[in-house]
Write a protein that holds these residues in place. Structure first.
Motif, PDB file in Angstrom:
ATOM      1  N   ILE A 237      23.654 -22.782  43.040  1.00  7.71           N
ATOM      2  CA  ILE A 237      23.551 -21.397  43.516  1.00  7.71           C
ATOM      3  C   ILE A 237      23.177 -20.426  42.398  1.00  7.71           C
ATOM      4  N   HIS A 238      23.328 -20.843  41.148  1.00  3.79           N
ATOM      5  CA  HIS A 238      22.996 -19.976  40.021  1.00  3.79           C
ATOM      6  C   HIS A 238      21.675 -20.357  39.346  1.00  3.79           C
ATOM      7  N   SER A 239      20.895 -21.235  39.970  1.00  6.35           N
ATOM      8  CA  SER A 239      19.629 -21.661  39.379  1.00  6.35           C
ATOM      9  C   SER A 239      18.667 -20.486  39.238  1.00  6.35           C
ATOM     10  N   GLN A 240      18.032 -20.408  38.098  1.00  8.88           N
ATOM     11  CA  GLN A 240      17.004 -19.386  37.874  1.00  8.88           C
ATOM     12  C   GLN A 240      15.672 -19.822  38.473  1.00  8.88           C
ATOM     13  N   THR A 241      15.521 -21.121  38.711  1.00  3.20           N
ATOM     14  CA  THR A 241      14.263 -21.666  39.211  1.00  3.20           C
ATOM     15  C   THR A 241      14.189 -21.675  40.728  1.00  3.20           C
TER      16      THR A 241
END
Length: 191
Positions: A46-50
């Motif tokens: 849920i915190h992926s930058q991609t």
């Protein structure tokens, strides 16, 4: 061929670096595994930058040449460790209608999984022909692997694709990042 997948939904505050580290340290252990075409170590963060996800998930996906390798893996020490760490998952499996795995599959960084019900009135021969067309379309779009398969117990259709870059998802699709792609003896031609 047999497609296989299981998923662990993790808490929203779970440190997904733990999963990425697990993949980095253990992913290579399935390289050269008997009857394995590939294992895609999938995760959603849920915190992926991609490619942000709606929930944290660890969801390995396998394509087996046959049931012998699948049995050997599920009865082996690696799966026993996984069960000890996360609990015993529901292992889903499907019979492929059609599949294509590119020689460039190692470039896969993203995966899309889509499940849908197969209506009772739908002839399977017609479904198979439609999926062959879908397979061709995915190859033209640049998919590094495409698998269409069905579960004759739940009458469920699976569409699974691997990609080098993320793409827009439809409402029934789940997106994952690929932490590692292991290739077994079947893919390496060393069986």
């Amino acid at each position: 061929m047999i497609a296989m997948n299981y998923r662990f939904v993790l808490p929203a505050d779970y440190d997904m670096a733990v999963i990425r580290q697990r993949i980095a340290s253990k992913g290579h252990l399935l390289d050269g595994f008997p009857e394995l075409e590939f294992k895609a170590y999938l995760y959603a963060d849920i915190h992926s930058q991609t490619w942000p996800a709606t929930q944290n998930v660890y969801a390995p996906f396998y394509l087996w040449q046959g049931s012998g390798g699948m049995r050997q893996f599920l009865c082996g020490p690696g799966f026993a460790v996984l069960q000890g760490d996360f609990g015993r998952p529901d292992v889903l499996s499907w019979i492929p209608l059609c599949q294509h795995v590119s020689t460039s599959v190692q470039q896969a960084r993203f995966a899309v999984r889509e499940l849908s019900a197969i209506p009772p009135s739908r002839p399977l021969a017609e479904l198979e022909q439609q999926q062959l067309q879908w397979l061709g379309e995915q190859q033209q779009r640049g998919a590094l692997a495409s698998i269409s398969a069905f579960d004759p117990q739940r009458w469920q259709l699976l569409r699974f694709t691997l990609w080098a870059a993320p793409l827009a998802l439809h409402s029934q699709q789940e997106g994952y990042e690929v932490g590692y792609l292991a290739q077994g003896q079947a893919a390496r031609g060393t069986a």
